[in-house]
Design a protein around this motif. Structure first.
Motif, PDB file in Angstrom:
ATOM      1  N   SER A 264       0.830  -1.205   0.000  1.00 33.10           N
ATOM      2  CA  SER A 264       0.000   0.000   0.000  1.00 33.10           C
ATOM      3  C   SER A 264       0.857   1.245   0.000  1.00 33.10           C
ATOM      4  CB  SER A 264      -0.872   0.038   1.260  1.00 33.10           C
ATOM      5  OG  SER A 264      -1.903  -0.872   1.156  1.00 33.10           O
ATOM      6  N   PHE A 265       0.384   2.270  -0.636  1.00 37.47           N
ATOM      7  CA  PHE A 265       1.051   3.569  -0.575  1.00 37.47           C
ATOM      8  C   PHE A 265      -0.008   4.640  -0.808  1.00 37.47           C
ATOM      9  CE2 PHE A 265       1.112   5.050  -4.996  1.00 37.47           C
ATOM     10  CZ  PHE A 265       0.731   3.890  -5.660  1.00 37.47           C
ATOM     11  N   ARG A 266       0.369   5.882  -0.524  1.00 36.67           N
ATOM     12  CA  ARG A 266      -0.556   7.004  -0.733  1.00 36.67           C
ATOM     13  C   ARG A 266      -0.089   7.802  -1.936  1.00 36.67           C
ATOM     14  NH1 ARG A 266      -1.504  12.427   1.072  1.00 36.67           N
ATOM     15  NH2 ARG A 266       0.554  12.499   1.997  1.00 36.67           N
ATOM     16  N   CYS A 267      -0.905   7.830  -2.986  1.00 36.79           N
ATOM     17  CA  CYS A 267      -0.568   8.625  -4.169  1.00 36.79           C
ATOM     18  C   CYS A 267      -0.825  10.099  -3.854  1.00 36.79           C
ATOM     19  CB  CYS A 267      -1.432   8.181  -5.353  1.00 36.79           C
ATOM     20  SG  CYS A 267      -1.108   9.140  -6.853  1.00 36.79           S
ATOM     21  N   VAL A 268       0.175  10.930  -4.112  1.00 38.33           N
ATOM     22  CA  VAL A 268       0.040  12.372  -3.869  1.00 38.33           C
ATOM     23  C   VAL A 268       0.281  13.131  -5.170  1.00 38.33           C
ATOM     24  CG1 VAL A 268       0.754  12.154  -1.461  1.00 38.33           C
ATOM     25  CG2 VAL A 268       2.463  12.693  -3.212  1.00 38.33           C
ATOM     26  N   SER A 269      -0.204  14.341  -5.243  1.00 40.90           N
ATOM     27  CA  SER A 269      -0.035  15.152  -6.443  1.00 40.90           C
ATOM     28  C   SER A 269       1.434  15.534  -6.614  1.00 40.90           C
ATOM     29  CB  SER A 269      -0.876  16.428  -6.352  1.00 40.90           C
ATOM     30  OG  SER A 269      -0.301  17.294  -5.392  1.00 40.90           O
ATOM     31  N   ILE A 270       1.788  15.868  -7.831  1.00 45.51           N
ATOM     32  CA  ILE A 270       3.174  16.257  -8.078  1.00 45.51           C
ATOM     33  C   ILE A 270       3.473  17.580  -7.346  1.00 45.51           C
ATOM     34  CG2 ILE A 270       3.075  17.667 -10.185  1.00 45.51           C
ATOM     35  CD1 ILE A 270       5.412  14.692  -9.510  1.00 45.51           C
ATOM     36  N   ARG A 271       2.457  18.420  -7.155  1.00 46.23           N
ATOM     37  CA  ARG A 271       2.667  19.665  -6.398  1.00 46.23           C
ATOM     38  C   ARG A 271       3.067  19.349  -4.958  1.00 46.23           C
ATOM     39  NH1 ARG A 271       0.940  23.965  -9.518  1.00 46.23           N
ATOM     40  NH2 ARG A 271      -0.573  23.441 -11.105  1.00 46.23           N
ATOM     41  N   GLU A 272       2.479  18.266  -4.397  1.00 41.80           N
ATOM     42  CA  GLU A 272       2.850  17.865  -3.031  1.00 41.80           C
ATOM     43  C   GLU A 272       4.281  17.324  -3.025  1.00 41.80           C
ATOM     44  OE1 GLU A 272      -0.190  15.713  -0.937  1.00 41.80           O
ATOM     45  OE2 GLU A 272       1.176  15.172   0.685  1.00 41.80           O
ATOM     46  N   HIS A 273       4.656  16.544  -4.057  1.00 37.71           N
ATOM     47  CA  HIS A 273       6.041  16.078  -4.156  1.00 37.71           C
ATOM     48  C   HIS A 273       6.995  17.270  -4.187  1.00 37.71           C
ATOM     49  CE1 HIS A 273       6.013  11.737  -4.597  1.00 37.71           C
ATOM     50  NE2 HIS A 273       5.027  11.798  -5.484  1.00 37.71           N
ATOM     51  N   ILE A 274       6.617  18.308  -4.951  1.00 37.94           N
ATOM     52  CA  ILE A 274       7.479  19.490  -5.058  1.00 37.94           C
ATOM     53  C   ILE A 274       7.607  20.171  -3.699  1.00 37.94           C
ATOM     54  CG2 ILE A 274       7.629  21.824  -6.024  1.00 37.94           C
ATOM     55  CD1 ILE A 274       6.346  20.627  -8.604  1.00 37.94           C
ATOM     56  N   SER A 275       6.485  20.358  -2.993  1.00 38.40           N
ATOM     57  CA  SER A 275       6.533  21.076  -1.718  1.00 38.40           C
ATOM     58  C   SER A 275       7.275  20.273  -0.652  1.00 38.40           C
ATOM     59  CB  SER A 275       5.124  21.442  -1.246  1.00 38.40           C
ATOM     60  OG  SER A 275       4.418  20.284  -0.882  1.00 38.40           O
ATOM     61  N   LEU A 276       7.208  18.941  -0.730  1.00 41.79           N
ATOM     62  CA  LEU A 276       7.896  18.101   0.259  1.00 41.79           C
ATOM     63  C   LEU A 276       9.314  17.741  -0.171  1.00 41.79           C
ATOM     64  CD1 LEU A 276       4.960  15.631   1.049  1.00 41.79           C
ATOM     65  CD2 LEU A 276       5.773  17.528   2.472  1.00 41.79           C
ATOM     66  N   ALA A 277       9.709  18.188  -1.379  1.00 46.32           N
ATOM     67  CA  ALA A 277      11.038  17.885  -1.937  1.00 46.32           C
ATOM     68  C   ALA A 277      11.268  16.376  -2.017  1.00 46.32           C
ATOM     69  CB  ALA A 277      12.135  18.567  -1.130  1.00 46.32           C
ATOM     70  N   THR A 278      10.243  15.639  -2.475  1.00 45.63           N
ATOM     71  CA  THR A 278      10.367  14.185  -2.619  1.00 45.63           C
ATOM     72  C   THR A 278      10.354  13.766  -4.087  1.00 45.63           C
ATOM     73  OG1 THR A 278       7.968  13.971  -2.327  1.00 45.63           O
ATOM     74  CG2 THR A 278       9.340  13.652  -0.370  1.00 45.63           C
ATOM     75  N   LEU A 279      10.715  14.677  -4.978  1.00 48.81           N
ATOM     76  CA  LEU A 279      10.740  14.351  -6.410  1.00 48.81           C
ATOM     77  C   LEU A 279      11.817  13.316  -6.694  1.00 48.81           C
ATOM     78  CD1 LEU A 279      10.424  17.923  -7.941  1.00 48.81           C
ATOM     79  CD2 LEU A 279       8.661  16.144  -7.885  1.00 48.81           C
ATOM     80  N   ARG A 280      11.545  12.410  -7.644  1.00 49.51           N
ATOM     81  CA  ARG A 280      12.521  11.407  -8.044  1.00 49.51           C
ATOM     82  C   ARG A 280      13.704  12.070  -8.734  1.00 49.51           C
ATOM     83  NH1 ARG A 280      10.730   6.111  -6.769  1.00 49.51           N
ATOM     84  NH2 ARG A 280       8.930   6.576  -5.484  1.00 49.51           N
ATOM     85  N   GLN A 281      14.814  11.338  -8.748  1.00 47.23           N
ATOM     86  CA  GLN A 281      16.072  11.878  -9.266  1.00 47.23           C
ATOM     87  C   GLN A 281      15.951  12.463 -10.669  1.00 47.23           C
ATOM     88  OE1 GLN A 281      18.772  12.131  -7.335  1.00 47.23           O
ATOM     89  NE2 GLN A 281      19.718  13.298  -8.985  1.00 47.23           N
ATOM     90  N   ASN A 282      15.242  11.759 -11.562  1.00 43.59           N
ATOM     91  CA  ASN A 282      15.165  12.194 -12.961  1.00 43.59           C
ATOM     92  C   ASN A 282      13.877  12.934 -13.303  1.00 43.59           C
ATOM     93  OD1 ASN A 282      17.685  11.031 -13.740  1.00 43.59           O
ATOM     94  ND2 ASN A 282      16.695   9.036 -13.567  1.00 43.59           N
ATOM     95  N   CYS A 283      13.096  13.295 -12.305  1.00 45.68           N
ATOM     96  CA  CYS A 283      11.809  13.947 -12.561  1.00 45.68           C
ATOM     97  C   CYS A 283      12.000  15.311 -13.229  1.00 45.68           C
ATOM     98  CB  CYS A 283      11.045  14.122 -11.253  1.00 45.68           C
ATOM     99  SG  CYS A 283       9.432  14.909 -11.500  1.00 45.68           S
ATOM    100  N   ALA A 284      11.215  15.546 -14.271  1.00 48.79           N
ATOM    101  CA  ALA A 284      11.305  16.801 -15.021  1.00 48.79           C
ATOM    102  C   ALA A 284      10.917  18.011 -14.174  1.00 48.79           C
ATOM    103  CB  ALA A 284      10.414  16.718 -16.250  1.00 48.79           C
ATOM    104  N   TYR A 285      10.156  17.820 -13.119  1.00 50.81           N
ATOM    105  CA  TYR A 285       9.736  18.949 -12.281  1.00 50.81           C
ATOM    106  C   TYR A 285      10.871  19.479 -11.405  1.00 50.81           C
ATOM    107  CZ  TYR A 285       5.029  18.145 -13.879  1.00 50.81           C
ATOM    108  OH  TYR A 285       3.911  18.015 -14.674  1.00 50.81           O
TER     109      TYR A 285
END
Ligand code: SF4
Length: 90
Positions: free
Chosen positions: A65-86
């Motif tokens: 199980s995991f919680r899908c979050v918006s890419i905006r949340e990834h940006i604000s939490l600085a949890t973007l993947r290494q190669n993410c275009a954002y």
């Protein structure tokens, strides 16, 4: 700007934001245990088969199980993947 003009503007902004994504699927586990809704296309890119309902509890192919979050949340939490275009927005 009237409400119709604003809605058109907001939609354009959202489309521009979404267009940054290169559809690598890394944020959805394409490199290890992917989300069950992640689909790989013949050109090597990915899409979510339930994008409109993706946020919240989801399961991976192996059943985790995991919680899908918006890419905006990834940006604000600085949890973007290494190669993410954002990452270019940081
Ligand atoms: S990791 Fe970034 S570029 Fe890749 S699919 Fe996810 S949001 Fe798009």
């Amino acid at each position: 700007m009237d409400s119709t003009g604003y809605e058109k503007y907001a939609r354009g902004q959202e489309e521009e934001f979404e267009s940054i994504c290169k559809r690598c699927g890394e944020c959805c586990g394409s490199l290890d245990d992917p989300c069950r809704n992640l689909v790989k296309l013949p050109d090597g890119t990915y899409f979510c088969r339930d994008y409109a309902n993706r946020l919240g509890r989801q399961k991976t192919v192996s059943g985790s199980s995991f919680r899908c979050v918006s890419i905006r949340e990834h940006i604000s939490l600085a949890t973007l993947r290494q190669n993410c275009a954002y990452r270019q927005l940081h």
